[in-house]
Design a protein around this motif. Structure first.
Motif, PDB file in Angstrom:
ATOM      1  N   GLU A 111      12.325  10.076   6.958  1.00  0.00           N
ATOM      2  CA  GLU A 111      11.962  10.736   8.208  1.00  0.00           C
ATOM      3  C   GLU A 111      10.881  11.786   8.033  1.00  0.00           C
ATOM      4  OE1 GLU A 111      13.133  10.119  11.205  1.00  0.00           O
ATOM      5  OE2 GLU A 111      14.644   8.638  10.678  1.00  0.00           O
ATOM      6  N   GLY A 112      10.866  12.418   6.840  1.00  0.00           N
ATOM      7  CA  GLY A 112       9.904  13.505   6.640  1.00  0.00           C
ATOM      8  C   GLY A 112       8.536  13.031   6.209  1.00  0.00           C
ATOM      9  N   SER A 113       8.403  11.758   5.882  1.00  0.00           N
ATOM     10  CA  SER A 113       7.133  11.300   5.323  1.00  0.00           C
ATOM     11  C   SER A 113       6.037  11.246   6.384  1.00  0.00           C
ATOM     12  CB  SER A 113       7.319   9.912   4.704  1.00  0.00           C
ATOM     13  OG  SER A 113       7.536   8.974   5.729  1.00  0.00           O
ATOM     14  N   SER A 114       4.808  11.340   5.908  1.00  0.00           N
ATOM     15  CA  SER A 114       3.667  11.259   6.825  1.00  0.00           C
ATOM     16  C   SER A 114       3.614   9.888   7.488  1.00  0.00           C
ATOM     17  CB  SER A 114       2.368  11.488   6.062  1.00  0.00           C
ATOM     18  OG  SER A 114       2.456  12.688   5.354  1.00  0.00           O
ATOM     19  N   LEU A 115       4.018   8.851   6.710  1.00  0.00           N
ATOM     20  CA  LEU A 115       4.010   7.509   7.278  1.00  0.00           C
ATOM     21  C   LEU A 115       4.978   7.399   8.441  1.00  0.00           C
ATOM     22  CD1 LEU A 115       3.866   5.358   4.076  1.00  0.00           C
ATOM     23  CD2 LEU A 115       2.309   5.190   6.010  1.00  0.00           C
ATOM     24  N   ASN A 116       6.132   8.059   8.270  1.00  0.00           N
ATOM     25  CA  ASN A 116       7.115   7.998   9.345  1.00  0.00           C
ATOM     26  C   ASN A 116       6.585   8.680  10.602  1.00  0.00           C
ATOM     27  OD1 ASN A 116       9.757   8.758  10.818  1.00  0.00           O
ATOM     28  ND2 ASN A 116      10.362   7.253   9.258  1.00  0.00           N
ATOM     29  N   LEU A 117       5.836   9.749  10.381  1.00  0.00           N
ATOM     30  CA  LEU A 117       5.209  10.428  11.525  1.00  0.00           C
ATOM     31  C   LEU A 117       4.237   9.483  12.227  1.00  0.00           C
ATOM     32  CD1 LEU A 117       4.661  13.035  13.101  1.00  0.00           C
ATOM     33  CD2 LEU A 117       2.976  13.631  11.377  1.00  0.00           C
ATOM     34  N   LEU A 118       3.488   8.765  11.408  1.00  0.00           N
ATOM     35  CA  LEU A 118       2.526   7.813  11.969  1.00  0.00           C
ATOM     36  C   LEU A 118       3.247   6.688  12.728  1.00  0.00           C
ATOM     37  CD1 LEU A 118      -0.543   7.421  11.894  1.00  0.00           C
ATOM     38  CD2 LEU A 118      -0.212   5.867   9.985  1.00  0.00           C
ATOM     39  N   VAL A 119       4.357   6.228  12.140  1.00  0.00           N
ATOM     40  CA  VAL A 119       5.138   5.165  12.786  1.00  0.00           C
ATOM     41  C   VAL A 119       5.701   5.673  14.114  1.00  0.00           C
ATOM     42  CG1 VAL A 119       7.234   3.779  12.595  1.00  0.00           C
ATOM     43  CG2 VAL A 119       5.687   3.952  10.660  1.00  0.00           C
ATOM     44  N   ASP A 120       6.129   6.952  14.127  1.00  0.00           N
ATOM     45  CA  ASP A 120       6.618   7.539  15.377  1.00  0.00           C
ATOM     46  C   ASP A 120       5.559   7.445  16.470  1.00  0.00           C
ATOM     47  OD1 ASP A 120       9.168   8.214  14.885  1.00  0.00           O
ATOM     48  OD2 ASP A 120       8.769  10.283  14.305  1.00  0.00           O
ATOM     49  N   ILE A 121       4.343   7.810  16.098  1.00  0.00           N
ATOM     50  CA  ILE A 121       3.267   7.800  17.092  1.00  0.00           C
ATOM     51  C   ILE A 121       2.982   6.377  17.561  1.00  0.00           C
ATOM     52  CG2 ILE A 121       0.815   8.302  17.432  1.00  0.00           C
ATOM     53  CD1 ILE A 121       1.251  10.611  15.389  1.00  0.00           C
ATOM     54  N   LEU A 122       2.968   5.451  16.604  1.00  0.00           N
ATOM     55  CA  LEU A 122       2.740   4.045  16.976  1.00  0.00           C
ATOM     56  C   LEU A 122       3.846   3.529  17.892  1.00  0.00           C
ATOM     57  CD1 LEU A 122       1.648   2.452  13.585  1.00  0.00           C
ATOM     58  CD2 LEU A 122       0.283   2.604  15.663  1.00  0.00           C
ATOM     59  N   GLU A 157       0.818  -1.216   0.000  1.00  0.00           N
ATOM     60  CA  GLU A 157       0.000   0.000   0.000  1.00  0.00           C
ATOM     61  C   GLU A 157       0.850   1.264   0.000  1.00  0.00           C
ATOM     62  OE1 GLU A 157      -0.453  -2.529   1.954  1.00  0.00           O
ATOM     63  OE2 GLU A 157      -2.546  -3.131   2.036  1.00  0.00           O
ATOM     64  N   PHE A 158       1.845   1.300   0.854  1.00  0.00           N
ATOM     65  CA  PHE A 158       2.700   2.476   0.971  1.00  0.00           C
ATOM     66  C   PHE A 158       4.160   2.038   0.952  1.00  0.00           C
ATOM     67  CE2 PHE A 158      -1.194   3.656   3.305  1.00  0.00           C
ATOM     68  CZ  PHE A 158      -1.595   4.717   2.516  1.00  0.00           C
ATOM     69  N   GLN A 159       5.042   3.003   0.646  1.00  0.00           N
ATOM     70  CA  GLN A 159       6.467   2.656   0.628  1.00  0.00           C
ATOM     71  C   GLN A 159       7.356   3.567   1.478  1.00  0.00           C
ATOM     72  OE1 GLN A 159       5.415   2.824  -3.109  1.00  0.00           O
ATOM     73  NE2 GLN A 159       4.707   0.752  -2.734  1.00  0.00           N
ATOM     74  N   ASP A 160       6.848   4.714   1.863  1.00  0.00           N
ATOM     75  CA  ASP A 160       7.775   5.734   2.364  1.00  0.00           C
ATOM     76  C   ASP A 160       8.066   5.660   3.859  1.00  0.00           C
ATOM     77  OD1 ASP A 160       7.672   6.528  -0.178  1.00  0.00           O
ATOM     78  OD2 ASP A 160       6.899   8.534   0.182  1.00  0.00           O
ATOM     79  N   TYR A 161       7.960   4.467   4.414  1.00  0.00           N
ATOM     80  CA  TYR A 161       8.150   4.347   5.866  1.00  0.00           C
ATOM     81  C   TYR A 161       9.503   4.864   6.337  1.00  0.00           C
ATOM     82  CZ  TYR A 161       4.184   1.217   5.476  1.00  0.00           C
ATOM     83  OH  TYR A 161       2.962   0.689   5.228  1.00  0.00           O
ATOM     84  N   ASN A 162      10.519   4.674   5.511  1.00  0.00           N
ATOM     85  CA  ASN A 162      11.883   4.909   5.988  1.00  0.00           C
ATOM     86  C   ASN A 162      12.328   6.358   5.906  1.00  0.00           C
ATOM     87  OD1 ASN A 162      13.525   3.263   7.329  1.00  0.00           O
ATOM     88  ND2 ASN A 162      14.111   2.014   5.580  1.00  0.00           N
TER      89      ASN A 162
END
Lengths: 605, 135
Positions: A37-48, A30-35
């Motif tokens: 730091e600036g991506s929205s996904l990374n922000l979400l991963v931070d919160i998780l 679904e998504f790729q940009d986990y790695n």
């Protein structure tokens, strides 16, 4: 082979959790940009990851606090201890025993000294108030004239007397609790009345609740989370339940604990009785702070094992530690070990002193041991054998790394000896290991490159009326054996401090002759004259020394020996203690070879 | 051998839209791909202050701290430096070519345009944003 992307659930660290989440989700399409730091996904991963980390830590703390060994918060330690039927000891007021001389007044054949009578005292810059906590009555004969003086022995307790009043409300529950609002309360001084009737404290070590009925006037005491205490009353089944409108009065002492120990002078402040004087005093003792968290952790399981009965030697130790606060170390052993069956012996080392006073021993026997003792066993309190370890350390330092002065290094080493006395040695069977102390010294400062530590042993004996309190004693360790030591230039293996013999002005001392004898010698202007070549014996293998035949003047005599090994073993009834006054440290520049050759030696006193 | 048409190429970068808009067709959360994803990331980095992200106190640009400095050339130079540094540290997908900052003094704000090369998709792009003291 595809990498394992299953989530790891053992991580506690934020970064590890985050990496794990990213690794797990990167396999998804679904998504790729986990790695990035600036991506929205990374922000979400931070919160998780933050959330997971937070929950993991909470769970970790929670589990730690559930067990007595790992709990850190006092309220939790106390709570777990309560499940083991253990209520931590409150602070204890220092207690003194006074003998009062009380003249007879006209018109009455008795006089009652009421509870709450004040005796003021001072120790150094501090002043303390001591109170009676019960009424004492003295009876005169009818024929005694007015002014006849009789003596009365009383116990007084240090503290500030506080009375709290509670009125039972309509909404009072079963086992209603009332909080005593002060810290440092000595709960053993607590007196509780309900409508003027005195209630009894029910604790685990009194009778428990076996004898408590619905009409029993009893209360319970629990420690609160704020280091204060709750009074708890019955529910009408286990103990009487106070009715609405009842007046509860709780009187207790808020104490200074150990600060008031050692007070010797008291002044009575009894209203209307300025004629009462104090004729004898037993120094105040037994004051202690509230039981610490570590003490609770040690005592609660032991106490649970004893079940408030003293059967094994360990039971006695647990009960003594709980009920007599001024104990640094205690060792209990059965009489069968020393050929006296039917007795149990206690060797008690009080804090900051070598032995208990006779009055303290009597009080412990009478007030504590007999309550828990099996009826056929006779308890007997002995003094521990204190073996003093004299530590002499040569500290080599690197001047290039020295940020302070050599004198400071020496002072810190001496301070370390003091610290080790309570943390490292100072208990029964706690041996002294020289490598450990050398390591501790090296760790004191980065400039210290080595510490050469040698040890000697000292045992003090006391002479009174020409009799030694310990005519035979043991160093408990193999001694360094030198044949004909007495004739050698460096002195004997075992030597005493100088003392006077009865009727003589000159000084004498003991020393061994290297062949198993203790010689009594006179020392006159540095010249040694043998008085008795066989005044005692010494066994180099066991360290046993026996002294006979001499007539000492009253006072202390120290016997100093140097052992074969610098590691000193504690065994049996002995306690090792670093003799800070006799110990020394010397700091030498590692480049100063002349001083090192002179002082850095490994043998000798 | 047939050449694959461009539209069949899979997206290299794919992120979700931080504004959390809804895709009207799928009712799923909106996505950003490739250049749009990178642009969003650049904005995220610049608009994040220090200590905002848990356990990463140095992440972001902390540029809002400069908004309360005097509106002069020195502050603008500082802002430019901050943007260069944070993108170099945290956005490996771009190579910043220029940062153009205009002082919109009437609006009490700065207009920032960041021009950069997208390294993997071989394309130039830029992102603009307006920084105000109150946002």
């Amino acid at each position: 082979m595809a990498s394992d992307t299953r989530p790891v659930i053992a991580n506690l660290d934020f970064n590890d959790i985050k990496k794990d989440i990213i690794r797990h989700f990167q396999s998804r399409s679904e998504f790729q940009d986990y790695n990035f730091e600036g991506s929205s996904l990374n922000l979400l991963v931070d919160i998780l990851a933050y959330n997971t980390h937070y929950n993991a830590l909470s769970a970790n703390f929670l589990v730690n606090e559930m067990f007595l060994d790992s709990a850190l918060l006092r309220k939790n330690v106390v709570s777990i201890a309560q499940a083991l039927n253990y209520t931590p000891r409150s602070a204890r007021a220092s207690k003194a025993k006074l003998t009062l001389s009380i003249p007879k007044l006209s018109g009455s054949n008795f006089y009652t000294l009421p509870a709450g009578s004040l005796f003021s005292s001072a120790s150094g810059n501090l002043s303390f108030n001591f109170y009676t906590i019960e009424d004492y009555t003295i009876q005169y004969d009818n024929i005694d004239p007015v002014g006849t003086t009789k003596t009365l022995e009383i116990d007084v307790y240090e503290g500030t007397e506080v009375t709290q009043r509670f009125i039972v409300s309509q909404a009072a529950n079963d086992f209603q609790r009332y909080e005593l609002l002060n810290q440092n309360i000595d709960t053993s001084t607590l007196v509780v009345t309900v409508n003027g009737l005195k209630y009894q404290l029910v604790s685990e070590e009194t009778q428990g609740i076996n004898d408590v009925t619905k009409d029993s006037g009893v209360y319970f005491v629990d420690e609160s989370r704020e280091l204060t205490y709750y009074l708890k009353f019955g529910n009408g089944v286990i103990g009487k339940k106070p009715s609405a409108g009842d007046e509860i009065l709780a009187t207790y002492l808020v104490t200074s604990g150990p600060e008031a120990n050692g007070v010797q002078t008291f002044t009575p402040n009894i209203t209307g009785r300025g004629d009462i004087t104090i004729s004898a005093t037993v120094t105040s003792n037994g004051g202690a702070n509230i039981e610490t968290i570590n003490e609770i952790k040690d005592n609660a399981p032991n106490y649970f094992q004893t079940q408030y009965r003293a059967v094994t030697a360990k039971d006695y130790e647990a009960i003594l530690k709980r009920n007599f606060a001024d104990i640094q170390a205690v060792h209990a052993y059965g009489g069968e070990e020393v050929g006296k069956p039917g007795k149990v012996f206690f060797s008690i080392k009080p804090k900051n002193r070598d032995k208990l006073t006779p009055q303290e021993k009597l009080a412990i026997s009478r007030d504590i041991l007999t309550k828990f003792n099996l009826v056929t066993i006779t308890p007997e309190i002995t003094d521990p054998d204190i073996i003093k370890v004299i530590v002499k350390t040569i500290i080599q330092y690197d001047p290039a790394k020295l940020t302070t002065t050599p004198e400071v290094l020496v002072a810190r080493a001496i301070a370390l000896f003091n610290t080790l006395n309570t943390t490292y040695v100072g208990d029964f069977l706690e041996s002294f290991r020289v490598s450990k102390i050398s390591q501790e010294i090296i760790n004191l400062d980065q400039a210290i490159v080595s510490a050469n530590t040698r040890t000697n042993l000292r045992i003090d004996v006391n002479a009174l009326n020409q009799v030694l309190d310990k005519p035979s004693f043991t160093f408990g360790n193999r001694l360094h054996e030198v044949i004909y030591a007495g004739e050698a230039s460096f002195g004997a293996v075992c030597e005493s401090t100088e003392f006077q013999r009865v009727g003589r002005q000159t000084f004498s001392k003991f020393r061994d002759d290297g062949r198993g004898n203790m010689q009594l010698v006179d020392v006159i202007q540095g010249e040694v004259t043998i008085v008795n070549p066989e005044a005692g014996t010494i066994d180099y293998a066991t360290g046993d020394v026996a002294i006979s035949d001499f007539d000492p003047a009253d006072g202390d005599i120290g016997f100093i020996a140097y052992p074969e090994s610098f590691d000193i073993n504690a065994s049996g009834n002995s306690i090792l203690q670093i003799s800070v006054g006799d110990s020394s440290a010397r700091a030498i520049d590692k480049n100063d070879l002349i001083s090192l050759n002179s002082f850095n030696v490994s043998r000798g006193k | 051998m047939a050449v694959q048409p461009n539209f069949q190429r899979k997206n290299v970068y794919k992120d979700f839209d931080l504004s959390l808009t809804r895709n009207p067709l799928t009712n799923d959360i909106g996505t950003k791909t490739d250049a749009a994803a990178i642009n969003q990331s650049v904005k995220n980095i610049i608009l994040t202050n220090f200590y905002e992200r848990p356990f990463q106190p140095n992440f972001g640009s902390n540029i809002s701290g400069l908004l309360f400095e005097p509106a002069d050339a020195i502050t603008i130079a500082d802002m430019r430096q901050v943007i260069y540094t944070c993108l170099a540290n945290y956005e490996p997908r771009v190579q910043v070519k220029a940062v153009v900052i205009r002082d919109l003094i009437e609006q009490n704000s700065y207009h920032i345009e960041i021009q950069y090369d997208l390294k993997d998709v071989e394309k130039e792009d830029s992102t603009s944003l307006v920084l105000e003291r109150l946002r």
